[in-house]
Design a protein around this motif. Structure first.
Motif, PDB file in Angstrom:
ATOM      1  N   ARG A  96       4.427   1.398  -0.514  1.00 42.47           N
ATOM      2  CA  ARG A  96       3.482   1.997  -1.461  1.00 42.47           C
ATOM      3  C   ARG A  96       2.121   2.040  -0.764  1.00 42.47           C
ATOM      4  N   THR A  97       1.496   3.221  -0.715  1.00 44.05           N
ATOM      5  CA  THR A  97       0.225   3.394  -0.005  1.00 44.05           C
ATOM      6  C   THR A  97      -0.924   3.432  -0.999  1.00 44.05           C
ATOM      7  N   VAL A  98      -1.973   2.661  -0.701  1.00 42.23           N
ATOM      8  CA  VAL A  98      -3.131   2.553  -1.594  1.00 42.23           C
ATOM      9  C   VAL A  98      -4.396   2.864  -0.792  1.00 42.23           C
ATOM     10  N   PRO A  99      -5.229   3.827  -1.247  1.00 46.83           N
ATOM     11  CA  PRO A  99      -6.499   4.080  -0.544  1.00 46.83           C
ATOM     12  C   PRO A  99      -7.503   2.973  -0.812  1.00 46.83           C
ATOM     13  N   GLY A 100      -8.095   2.417   0.249  1.00 48.00           N
ATOM     14  CA  GLY A 100      -9.071   1.336   0.097  1.00 48.00           C
ATOM     15  C   GLY A 100     -10.469   1.811  -0.223  1.00 48.00           C
ATOM     16  N   ARG A 101     -10.766   3.074   0.038  1.00 44.52           N
ATOM     17  CA  ARG A 101     -12.051   3.702  -0.291  1.00 44.52           C
ATOM     18  C   ARG A 101     -13.247   2.940   0.287  1.00 44.52           C
ATOM     19  N   ARG A 102     -13.023   2.326   1.449  1.00 44.20           N
ATOM     20  CA  ARG A 102     -14.083   1.589   2.157  1.00 44.20           C
ATOM     21  C   ARG A 102     -14.701   0.493   1.282  1.00 44.20           C
TER      22      ARG A 102
ATOM     23  N   VAL B 165      -5.192   1.458   3.027  1.00 45.51           N
ATOM     24  CA  VAL B 165      -5.823   2.318   4.038  1.00 45.51           C
ATOM     25  C   VAL B 165      -7.335   2.350   3.823  1.00 45.51           C
ATOM     26  N   ASP B 166      -8.074   2.072   4.890  1.00 44.49           N
ATOM     27  CA  ASP B 166      -9.542   2.205   4.912  1.00 44.49           C
ATOM     28  C   ASP B 166     -10.247   1.256   3.955  1.00 44.49           C
ATOM     29  N   ALA B 167      -9.739   0.050   3.790  1.00 41.13           N
ATOM     30  CA  ALA B 167     -10.472  -0.957   3.018  1.00 41.13           C
ATOM     31  C   ALA B 167     -11.503  -1.612   3.933  1.00 41.13           C
ATOM     32  N   SER B 168     -12.688  -1.911   3.393  1.00 39.33           N
ATOM     33  CA  SER B 168     -13.705  -2.593   4.205  1.00 39.33           C
ATOM     34  C   SER B 168     -13.288  -4.028   4.506  1.00 39.33           C
TER      35      SER B 168
ATOM     36  N   LEU C 169       0.432  -4.039   5.013  1.00 31.28           N
ATOM     37  CA  LEU C 169       0.226  -3.233   6.206  1.00 31.28           C
ATOM     38  C   LEU C 169      -1.135  -2.547   6.158  1.00 31.28           C
ATOM     39  N   GLN C 170      -1.694  -2.314   7.344  1.00 25.67           N
ATOM     40  CA  GLN C 170      -2.903  -1.514   7.510  1.00 25.67           C
ATOM     41  C   GLN C 170      -2.693  -0.593   8.706  1.00 25.67           C
TER      42      GLN C 170
END
Length: 293
Positions: free
Chosen positions: A160-166, A212-215, A229-230
């Motif tokens: 399952r892919t989750v956007p981290g939105r920085r 993905v793309d979490a700060s 995973l990242q």
């Protein structure tokens, strides 16, 4: 021989190239992974080589088709519209962005989800030379869709892919929180989806969350059953994992999983209608009326 056509099959850049006669009959195909040309009609060998020459690289072997495996036979028997292998990362989101609701905020979230799935999907697809197979946007009745199903030497992973939105992302036992947004039930959902996939494939499927793309990413110490995973480290981590599946097992599971019909619930048999009783034959016996003796 003139008139031979070269047609691609499967995912762009990775599937086979088929060489067909003008009437559509295949006379050969080029397997780009194995770097091998399989010729069905030996009298067309030179023409086949000439047609495929622009697509060849390195040392190419040529000969009759290899004996088909069980996975090959299953793939050949599968209807084209039932094949999930050509799906691109975020396939359902692409369709929803094109034909779905026009709300600006909603579409912005869809684009973020799509970007995250495309980034992870490209990373998983890059593992193919190492013996991995990946399916995207796999329908799972009752759960929605699995973003990525990754099958390789280290096992099967339901991702399952989750956007981290920085922003800061925190993965807990049941919920995942990104920034100040409302917590999402992604950990609970991916466990259920992996359990369902395990039952369907009759093989262990490990739940995984790709952020993905979490700060900053924090994971609760009690989360031990979900693979986190990242993008920068996902593929090296998977490749370095202990081997659990052999190449024939990977191909067999991939052939099973790529068929949409594998994931659909079995169709119940049609209910048979009761045979009407012949005239004069009631529930109490032939020729008897309800009040008779």
């Amino acid at each position: 021989m003139r008139g031979l056509k070269v047609l691609p099959s499967g995912r762009p850049g990775r599937g086979r190239l088929y060489v067909n006669l003008p009437d559509g009959q295949a006379v050969a195909w080029y397997d780009r992974q194995a770097n091998r040309i399989s010729v069905l009609a030996d009298d067309h060998r030179e023409a086949v080589l000439a047609a495929l020459r622009p697509y060849l690289s390195g040392t190419v072997s040529i000969g009759p088709p290899p004996v088909p495996t069980a996975a090959d036979l299953r793939r050949l028997a599968m209807p084209p519209d039932a094949d999930l292998a050509p799906n691109r990362p975020g396939e359902a989101l692409l369709a929803e962005l094109e034909h779905g609701t026009a709300g600006t905020r909603y579409r912005h979230r869809l684009r973020q989800d799509l970007t995250a799935q495309q980034r992870m999907g490209d990373a998983f697809d890059a593992l193919e030379p190492d013996g991995w197979r990946t399916l995207h946007c796999v329908p799972l009745p009752g759960f929605g869709r699995i973003d990525h199903l990754v099958i390789g030497p280290a096992g099967i992973f339901c991702v399952r892919t989750v956007p981290g939105r920085r922003q800061r992302a925190v993965v807990g036992d049941l919920l995942l929180t990104v920034g100040r947004a409302e917590p999402r039930p992604d950990p609970r959902w991916i466990r259920g989806a992996a359990a369902r996939a395990t039952a369907v494939l009759d093989a262990k499927v490990t739940p995984a969350l790709a952020v993905v793309d979490a700060s900053r990413l924090e994971t609760a110490p009690t989360v031990r059953d979900i693979r986190i995973l990242q993008p920068p480290t996902a593929t090296p981590d998977l490749v370095a994992s202990p081997t659990a599946l052999k190449p024939p097992d990977i191909e067999a599971l991939f052939a099973q999983a790529r068929d949409t019909r594998t994931w659909l619930p079995p169709t119940p048999p049609p209910r048979s209608r009761p045979t009407p009783a012949p005239p004069g034959f009631g529930a109490r016996g032939p020729g008897r009326s309800p009040g008779g003796r």
